[in-house]
Design a protein around this motif. Structure first.
Motif, PDB file in Angstrom:
ATOM      1  N   GLU A   1      67.114 -20.377 -38.520  1.00  0.00           N
ATOM      2  CA  GLU A   1      66.227 -20.923 -39.539  1.00  0.00           C
ATOM      3  C   GLU A   1      66.013 -22.421 -39.328  1.00  0.00           C
ATOM      4  O   GLU A   1      64.888 -22.935 -39.480  1.00  0.00           O
ATOM      5  CB  GLU A   1      66.826 -20.671 -40.921  1.00  0.00           C
ATOM      6  CG  GLU A   1      65.914 -21.055 -42.077  1.00  0.00           C
ATOM      7  CD  GLU A   1      64.674 -20.173 -42.151  1.00  0.00           C
ATOM      8  OE1 GLU A   1      63.657 -20.634 -42.714  1.00  0.00           O
ATOM      9  OE2 GLU A   1      64.708 -19.032 -41.645  1.00  0.00           O
ATOM     10  N   GLN A   2      67.085 -23.139 -38.958  1.00  0.00           N
ATOM     11  CA  GLN A   2      66.936 -24.555 -38.656  1.00  0.00           C
ATOM     12  C   GLN A   2      66.008 -24.789 -37.462  1.00  0.00           C
ATOM     13  O   GLN A   2      65.170 -25.703 -37.466  1.00  0.00           O
ATOM     14  CB  GLN A   2      68.313 -25.175 -38.372  1.00  0.00           C
ATOM     15  CG  GLN A   2      69.223 -25.232 -39.589  1.00  0.00           C
ATOM     16  CD  GLN A   2      70.588 -25.798 -39.259  1.00  0.00           C
ATOM     17  OE1 GLN A   2      70.857 -26.178 -38.111  1.00  0.00           O
ATOM     18  NE2 GLN A   2      71.468 -25.837 -40.248  1.00  0.00           N
ATOM     19  N   LEU A   3      66.150 -23.944 -36.435  1.00  0.00           N
ATOM     20  CA  LEU A   3      65.267 -24.074 -35.276  1.00  0.00           C
ATOM     21  C   LEU A   3      63.813 -23.806 -35.648  1.00  0.00           C
ATOM     22  O   LEU A   3      62.900 -24.448 -35.123  1.00  0.00           O
ATOM     23  CB  LEU A   3      65.719 -23.117 -34.173  1.00  0.00           C
ATOM     24  CG  LEU A   3      66.999 -23.515 -33.415  1.00  0.00           C
ATOM     25  CD1 LEU A   3      67.352 -22.446 -32.390  1.00  0.00           C
ATOM     26  CD2 LEU A   3      66.829 -24.857 -32.719  1.00  0.00           C
ATOM     27  N   TYR A   4      63.608 -22.849 -36.535  1.00  0.00           N
ATOM     28  CA  TYR A   4      62.243 -22.582 -37.002  1.00  0.00           C
ATOM     29  C   TYR A   4      61.633 -23.832 -37.627  1.00  0.00           C
ATOM     30  O   TYR A   4      60.477 -24.192 -37.352  1.00  0.00           O
ATOM     31  CB  TYR A   4      62.247 -21.443 -38.011  1.00  0.00           C
ATOM     32  CG  TYR A   4      62.248 -20.064 -37.414  1.00  0.00           C
ATOM     33  CD1 TYR A   4      61.507 -19.761 -36.280  1.00  0.00           C
ATOM     34  CD2 TYR A   4      62.997 -19.044 -37.990  1.00  0.00           C
ATOM     35  CE1 TYR A   4      61.517 -18.484 -35.732  1.00  0.00           C
ATOM     36  CE2 TYR A   4      63.019 -17.772 -37.442  1.00  0.00           C
ATOM     37  CZ  TYR A   4      62.270 -17.497 -36.312  1.00  0.00           C
ATOM     38  OH  TYR A   4      62.283 -16.245 -35.776  1.00  0.00           O
ATOM     39  N   ASN A   5      62.407 -24.495 -38.486  1.00  0.00           N
ATOM     40  CA  ASN A   5      61.900 -25.700 -39.150  1.00  0.00           C
ATOM     41  C   ASN A   5      61.637 -26.825 -38.145  1.00  0.00           C
ATOM     42  O   ASN A   5      60.606 -27.521 -38.219  1.00  0.00           O
ATOM     43  CB  ASN A   5      62.890 -26.170 -40.204  1.00  0.00           C
ATOM     44  CG  ASN A   5      63.045 -25.176 -41.341  1.00  0.00           C
ATOM     45  OD1 ASN A   5      62.109 -24.428 -41.656  1.00  0.00           O
ATOM     46  ND2 ASN A   5      64.212 -25.136 -41.963  1.00  0.00           N
ATOM     47  N   GLN A   6      62.561 -26.995 -37.188  1.00  0.00           N
ATOM     48  CA  GLN A   6      62.363 -28.037 -36.183  1.00  0.00           C
ATOM     49  C   GLN A   6      61.137 -27.747 -35.320  1.00  0.00           C
ATOM     50  O   GLN A   6      60.341 -28.649 -35.009  1.00  0.00           O
ATOM     51  CB  GLN A   6      63.617 -28.147 -35.304  1.00  0.00           C
ATOM     52  CG  GLN A   6      64.839 -28.651 -36.038  1.00  0.00           C
ATOM     53  CD  GLN A   6      66.078 -28.647 -35.172  1.00  0.00           C
ATOM     54  OE1 GLN A   6      65.999 -28.422 -33.963  1.00  0.00           O
ATOM     55  NE2 GLN A   6      67.232 -28.898 -35.770  1.00  0.00           N
ATOM     56  N   GLN A   7      61.005 -26.490 -34.939  1.00  0.00           N
ATOM     57  CA  GLN A   7      59.855 -26.118 -34.123  1.00  0.00           C
ATOM     58  C   GLN A   7      58.545 -26.326 -34.874  1.00  0.00           C
ATOM     59  O   GLN A   7      57.548 -26.775 -34.305  1.00  0.00           O
ATOM     60  CB  GLN A   7      59.991 -24.667 -33.678  1.00  0.00           C
ATOM     61  CG  GLN A   7      58.966 -24.227 -32.647  1.00  0.00           C
ATOM     62  CD  GLN A   7      59.238 -22.827 -32.139  1.00  0.00           C
ATOM     63  OE1 GLN A   7      60.143 -22.147 -32.628  1.00  0.00           O
ATOM     64  NE2 GLN A   7      58.469 -22.390 -31.158  1.00  0.00           N
ATOM     65  N   PHE A   8      58.545 -26.022 -36.159  1.00  0.00           N
ATOM     66  CA  PHE A   8      57.346 -26.251 -36.970  1.00  0.00           C
ATOM     67  C   PHE A   8      56.989 -27.733 -37.019  1.00  0.00           C
ATOM     68  O   PHE A   8      55.811 -28.111 -36.882  1.00  0.00           O
ATOM     69  CB  PHE A   8      57.572 -25.704 -38.372  1.00  0.00           C
ATOM     70  CG  PHE A   8      56.432 -25.955 -39.311  1.00  0.00           C
ATOM     71  CD1 PHE A   8      55.267 -25.213 -39.223  1.00  0.00           C
ATOM     72  CD2 PHE A   8      56.514 -26.952 -40.283  1.00  0.00           C
ATOM     73  CE1 PHE A   8      54.200 -25.446 -40.090  1.00  0.00           C
ATOM     74  CE2 PHE A   8      55.464 -27.187 -41.136  1.00  0.00           C
ATOM     75  CZ  PHE A   8      54.307 -26.430 -41.047  1.00  0.00           C
TER      76      PHE A   8
END
Length: 227
Positions: free
Chosen positions: A80-87
């Motif tokens: 989930e953290q990676l999703y936010n960073q990627q966004f």
């Protein structure tokens, strides 16, 4: 000199947004694979817990399943953290690309502006010359129309022809044509007469004819008939 002072090392270029996005994609794919493996392992532990008898064996299976579930929750949180960073990286990349596109558009518009100014300063865009050319074209078109009208005149046509007289002759011609069309029709004495309409109501049958004396008549009537 190189031995004394050494060679200056070139600095590595800073990482780009595409590099950052690619790195996040790889990390996300790795976490997805781990989560899938943990899901398969949880399914196995769930089957073991279902088949095991209540006791130490079932409790051990539950502890192992609980450990796997904790790992899965941890990997999901990281994903989930990676999703936010990627966004966020994609948003910054979009803004940077939009800025580059805007700079290209502005440069193109500036170049087009210079070309337009240079073209409008030439003699080809002289507004007075364009107006004179339009006036000349209008005069030429009027002259051409006059010439065509002159060439289209009919020769040996009297000038004193009355238009009302021509219309009268046209009406007379139409009347003659109407008479000729009426003469081609079938005469009245050869046409079939229309039959009368059938009477309304119920038709009463006529009495039947008899060769001998009619019955139920007086004797005087029969003698009169016989005579």
């Amino acid at each position: 000199m190189k031995r004394l002072f050494g060679v200056r090392k070139e600095k590595a270029p800073p990482p780009s947004l595409d590099d950052a996005a690619g790195s996040l994609d790889k990390r996300g794919a790795t976490l997805d694979d781990k989560i899938k493996r943990l899901d398969a392992e949880l399914a196995k532990h769930r089957d073991l817990i279902r088949r095991a008898r209540p006791g130490p064996a079932q409790e051990a299976a539950k502890r192992r399943a609980l450990t796997v579930l904790k790992q899965k929750r941890l990997y999901e949180s990281q994903r989930e953290q990676l999703y936010n960073q990627q966004f966020n990286v994609e948003q910054v990349s979009f803004a940077a690309q939009s800025a580059k596109d805007t700079a290209v558009q502005v440069a193109a518009m500036q170049h087009a502006n210079k070309d337009l100014k240079a073209q409008f300063k030439t003699k080809a865009f002289d507004i007075d010359a364009i107006d004179r050319m339009n006036d000349e074209m209008a005069d030429l078109m009027a002259m051409s129309e006059e010439i065509q009208e002159t060439l289209g005149r009919s020769y040996n046509v009297p000038d004193d022809i009355d238009e009302a007289e021509l219309l009268g002759e046209l009406d007379a011609l139409e009347a003659d044509m109407a008479l000729e069309e009426a003469g081609e029709e079938v005469p009245s004495y050869l046409q079939d007469e229309a039959l009368p309409d059938a009477p309304d109501g119920v038709m009463e049958p006529l009495p039947a004819a008899h060769d001998g004396p009619i019955a139920n008549q007086p004797a005087s009537a029969q003698r009169t008939t016989a005579s």
